[in-house]
Design a protein around this motif. Structure first.
Motif, PDB file in Angstrom:
ATOM      1  N   PHE A  72       1.137  -1.873  -0.238  1.00 47.57           N
ATOM      2  CA  PHE A  72       0.302   0.005  -0.162  1.00 47.57           C
ATOM      3  C   PHE A  72       1.012   1.049  -0.283  1.00 47.57           C
ATOM      4  O   PHE A  72       0.181   2.163  -0.788  1.00 47.57           O
ATOM      5  CB  PHE A  72      -1.030   0.130   1.230  1.00 47.57           C
ATOM      6  N   TYR A  73       2.083   1.447   0.938  1.00 48.36           N
ATOM      7  CA  TYR A  73       2.655   2.776   0.968  1.00 48.36           C
ATOM      8  C   TYR A  73       3.685   2.974  -0.292  1.00 48.36           C
ATOM      9  O   TYR A  73       4.046   3.854  -0.726  1.00 48.36           O
ATOM     10  CB  TYR A  73       3.715   2.663   1.925  1.00 48.36           C
ATOM     11  N   SER A  74       4.365   1.709  -0.212  1.00 47.94           N
ATOM     12  CA  SER A  74       5.044   2.590  -1.869  1.00 47.94           C
ATOM     13  C   SER A  74       4.055   1.487  -2.810  1.00 47.94           C
ATOM     14  O   SER A  74       4.465   2.453  -4.447  1.00 47.94           O
ATOM     15  CB  SER A  74       5.393   0.156  -2.002  1.00 47.94           C
ATOM     16  N   TYR A  75       2.625   1.439  -2.967  1.00 51.07           N
ATOM     17  CA  TYR A  75       2.234   2.176  -3.922  1.00 51.07           C
ATOM     18  C   TYR A  75       2.004   4.090  -4.987  1.00 51.07           C
ATOM     19  O   TYR A  75       2.785   4.148  -5.652  1.00 51.07           O
ATOM     20  CB  TYR A  75       0.742   1.855  -4.250  1.00 51.07           C
ATOM     21  N   PHE A  76       1.878   4.355  -3.627  1.00 50.41           N
ATOM     22  CA  PHE A  76       2.085   5.888  -3.049  1.00 50.41           C
ATOM     23  C   PHE A  76       3.659   6.515  -3.351  1.00 50.41           C
ATOM     24  O   PHE A  76       3.651   7.786  -4.371  1.00 50.41           O
ATOM     25  CB  PHE A  76       1.873   6.446  -2.359  1.00 50.41           C
ATOM     26  N   ILE A  77       4.836   5.391  -3.228  1.00 54.95           N
ATOM     27  CA  ILE A  77       6.025   5.883  -2.945  1.00 54.95           C
ATOM     28  C   ILE A  77       6.334   6.089  -4.793  1.00 54.95           C
ATOM     29  O   ILE A  77       6.806   7.194  -5.213  1.00 54.95           O
ATOM     30  CB  ILE A  77       6.948   5.565  -1.910  1.00 54.95           C
ATOM     31  N   LEU A  78       5.618   4.596  -5.562  1.00 59.62           N
ATOM     32  CA  LEU A  78       6.376   5.041  -6.807  1.00 59.62           C
ATOM     33  C   LEU A  78       5.296   5.698  -7.870  1.00 59.62           C
ATOM     34  O   LEU A  78       6.122   6.387  -8.085  1.00 59.62           O
ATOM     35  CB  LEU A  78       5.297   3.372  -7.726  1.00 59.62           C
ATOM     36  N   MET A  79       4.075   5.853  -7.024  1.00 58.26           N
ATOM     37  CA  MET A  79       3.587   7.505  -7.862  1.00 58.26           C
ATOM     38  C   MET A  79       4.449   8.539  -8.039  1.00 58.26           C
ATOM     39  O   MET A  79       4.102   9.404  -9.243  1.00 58.26           O
ATOM     40  CB  MET A  79       2.247   7.119  -7.445  1.00 58.26           C
ATOM     41  N   PHE A  80       4.715   8.891  -6.679  1.00 58.57           N
ATOM     42  CA  PHE A  80       6.012  10.053  -6.612  1.00 58.57           C
ATOM     43  C   PHE A  80       6.952  10.203  -7.412  1.00 58.57           C
ATOM     44  O   PHE A  80       7.662  10.393  -8.293  1.00 58.57           O
ATOM     45  CB  PHE A  80       6.697  10.244  -5.548  1.00 58.57           C
ATOM     46  N   ILE A  94      17.391  16.106 -17.251  1.00 62.58           N
ATOM     47  CA  ILE A  94      17.937  14.775 -17.624  1.00 62.58           C
ATOM     48  C   ILE A  94      17.804  14.537 -18.745  1.00 62.58           C
ATOM     49  O   ILE A  94      16.291  14.327 -19.311  1.00 62.58           O
ATOM     50  CB  ILE A  94      17.671  13.476 -16.344  1.00 62.58           C
ATOM     51  N   SER A  95      18.323  13.788 -19.678  1.00 61.69           N
ATOM     52  CA  SER A  95      18.382  13.175 -20.781  1.00 61.69           C
ATOM     53  C   SER A  95      18.728  11.578 -20.890  1.00 61.69           C
ATOM     54  O   SER A  95      19.688  11.308 -20.265  1.00 61.69           O
ATOM     55  CB  SER A  95      19.154  13.588 -21.561  1.00 61.69           C
ATOM     56  N   ILE A  96      17.615  10.662 -21.221  1.00 59.93           N
ATOM     57  CA  ILE A  96      17.846   8.895 -20.511  1.00 59.93           C
ATOM     58  C   ILE A  96      17.419   8.653 -21.736  1.00 59.93           C
ATOM     59  O   ILE A  96      16.086   9.212 -22.256  1.00 59.93           O
ATOM     60  CB  ILE A  96      17.292   9.264 -19.242  1.00 59.93           C
ATOM     61  N   SER A  97      17.954   7.233 -21.951  1.00 58.63           N
ATOM     62  CA  SER A  97      17.023   6.299 -22.863  1.00 58.63           C
ATOM     63  C   SER A  97      15.878   5.637 -22.332  1.00 58.63           C
ATOM     64  O   SER A  97      15.710   6.362 -21.386  1.00 58.63           O
ATOM     65  CB  SER A  97      18.014   5.668 -23.395  1.00 58.63           C
ATOM     66  N   ALA A  98      15.011   5.913 -22.939  1.00 54.68           N
ATOM     67  CA  ALA A  98      14.396   4.833 -22.547  1.00 54.68           C
ATOM     68  C   ALA A  98      14.105   3.494 -21.868  1.00 54.68           C
ATOM     69  O   ALA A  98      12.992   3.312 -20.566  1.00 54.68           O
ATOM     70  CB  ALA A  98      12.403   4.465 -23.558  1.00 54.68           C
ATOM     71  N   MET A  99      14.847   2.838 -21.835  1.00 51.22           N
ATOM     72  CA  MET A  99      15.428   1.512 -21.833  1.00 51.22           C
ATOM     73  C   MET A  99      15.898   2.392 -20.058  1.00 51.22           C
ATOM     74  O   MET A  99      15.942   1.155 -19.058  1.00 51.22           O
ATOM     75  CB  MET A  99      16.654   1.039 -22.353  1.00 51.22           C
ATOM     76  N   GLY A 100      16.466   3.058 -19.940  1.00 47.32           N
ATOM     77  CA  GLY A 100      17.777   3.594 -19.249  1.00 47.32           C
ATOM     78  C   GLY A 100      16.010   3.808 -18.033  1.00 47.32           C
ATOM     79  O   GLY A 100      16.452   3.534 -16.849  1.00 47.32           O
ATOM     80  N   VAL A 101      15.339   4.302 -18.312  1.00 48.58           N
ATOM     81  CA  VAL A 101      14.069   4.940 -17.653  1.00 48.58           C
ATOM     82  C   VAL A 101      13.587   3.367 -16.789  1.00 48.58           C
ATOM     83  O   VAL A 101      13.130   3.868 -15.241  1.00 48.58           O
ATOM     84  CB  VAL A 101      13.229   5.632 -18.034  1.00 48.58           C
ATOM     85  N   VAL A 102      13.231   2.738 -17.756  1.00 46.64           N
ATOM     86  CA  VAL A 102      12.577   1.510 -17.356  1.00 46.64           C
ATOM     87  C   VAL A 102      13.252   1.242 -16.491  1.00 46.64           C
ATOM     88  O   VAL A 102      13.164   0.370 -14.619  1.00 46.64           O
ATOM     89  CB  VAL A 102      12.511   0.696 -18.454  1.00 46.64           C
ATOM     90  N   THR A 103      14.524   0.583 -16.435  1.00 48.13           N
ATOM     91  CA  THR A 103      15.497   0.073 -15.969  1.00 48.13           C
ATOM     92  C   THR A 103      15.684   0.946 -14.460  1.00 48.13           C
ATOM     93  O   THR A 103      15.896  -0.176 -13.421  1.00 48.13           O
ATOM     94  CB  THR A 103      17.022   0.456 -16.082  1.00 48.13           C
ATOM     95  N   ILE A 104      16.441   2.000 -14.214  1.00 45.25           N
ATOM     96  CA  ILE A 104      15.877   2.927 -13.097  1.00 45.25           C
ATOM     97  C   ILE A 104      14.668   2.818 -12.330  1.00 45.25           C
ATOM     98  O   ILE A 104      14.638   2.484 -10.735  1.00 45.25           O
ATOM     99  CB  ILE A 104      16.057   3.923 -13.439  1.00 45.25           C
ATOM    100  N   LEU A 105      13.371   2.827 -13.508  1.00 45.95           N
ATOM    101  CA  LEU A 105      12.130   2.514 -12.189  1.00 45.95           C
ATOM    102  C   LEU A 105      12.005   1.514 -11.375  1.00 45.95           C
ATOM    103  O   LEU A 105      11.093   0.659 -11.214  1.00 45.95           O
ATOM    104  CB  LEU A 105      11.029   2.712 -13.102  1.00 45.95           C
TER     105      LEU A 105
END
Length: 124
Positions: A72-80, A94-105
């Motif tokens: 439950f708490y992780s959901y709201f932190i992830l939305m942030f 920031i300038s980052i590739s789509a793969m970089g964003v997905v990996t970091i998320l």
């Protein structure tokens, strides 16, 4: 996995691997990849599971509450996190590739879920 020691060993091995890749990226031997964040998040996951193993092996009400509240708490932190990345990319901070964003998320998701469970196990 059935033992706490197994989780801790895998967690420390992944932590050492992540530190090696970070050192190599900083020293210039090879580039820093967002996959290093994913390896670090897996080490956090295994170390958290090693800590939580004694509590999670008993399938009681406390374990269920920790899991439910952690998600439950992780959901709201992830939305942030998602909102922050959208703002930073939109305003070209920031300038980052789509793969970089997905990996970091993905790395942030793994770390947030398991660290929230560790914090809740300490508080409950």
């Amino acid at each position: 996995m059935k033992s706490r020691l197994g989780y801790l060993i895998i967690g420390f091995l992944l932590l050492i691997e992540s530190a090696y890749f970070l050192y190599g990226g900083i020293s210039g031997d090879f580039p820093l990849f967002p996959t290093n964040a994913l390896i670090f998040s897996l080490s956090v996951m295994f170390l958290s599971l090693g800590y939580l193993h004694p509590q999670f092996k008993n399938k009681d009400e406390r374990m269920k509450v920790i899991r439910e509240k952690g998600m439950f708490y992780s959901y709201f932190i992830l939305m942030f996190y998602f909102s922050l990345f959208m703002i930073l990319i939109h305003f070209q901070v920031i300038s980052i590739s789509a793969m970089g964003v997905v990996t970091i998320l993905a790395a942030l998701t793994i770390m947030t879920v398991f660290l929230s469970m560790v914090v809740l196990s300490l508080l409950l």
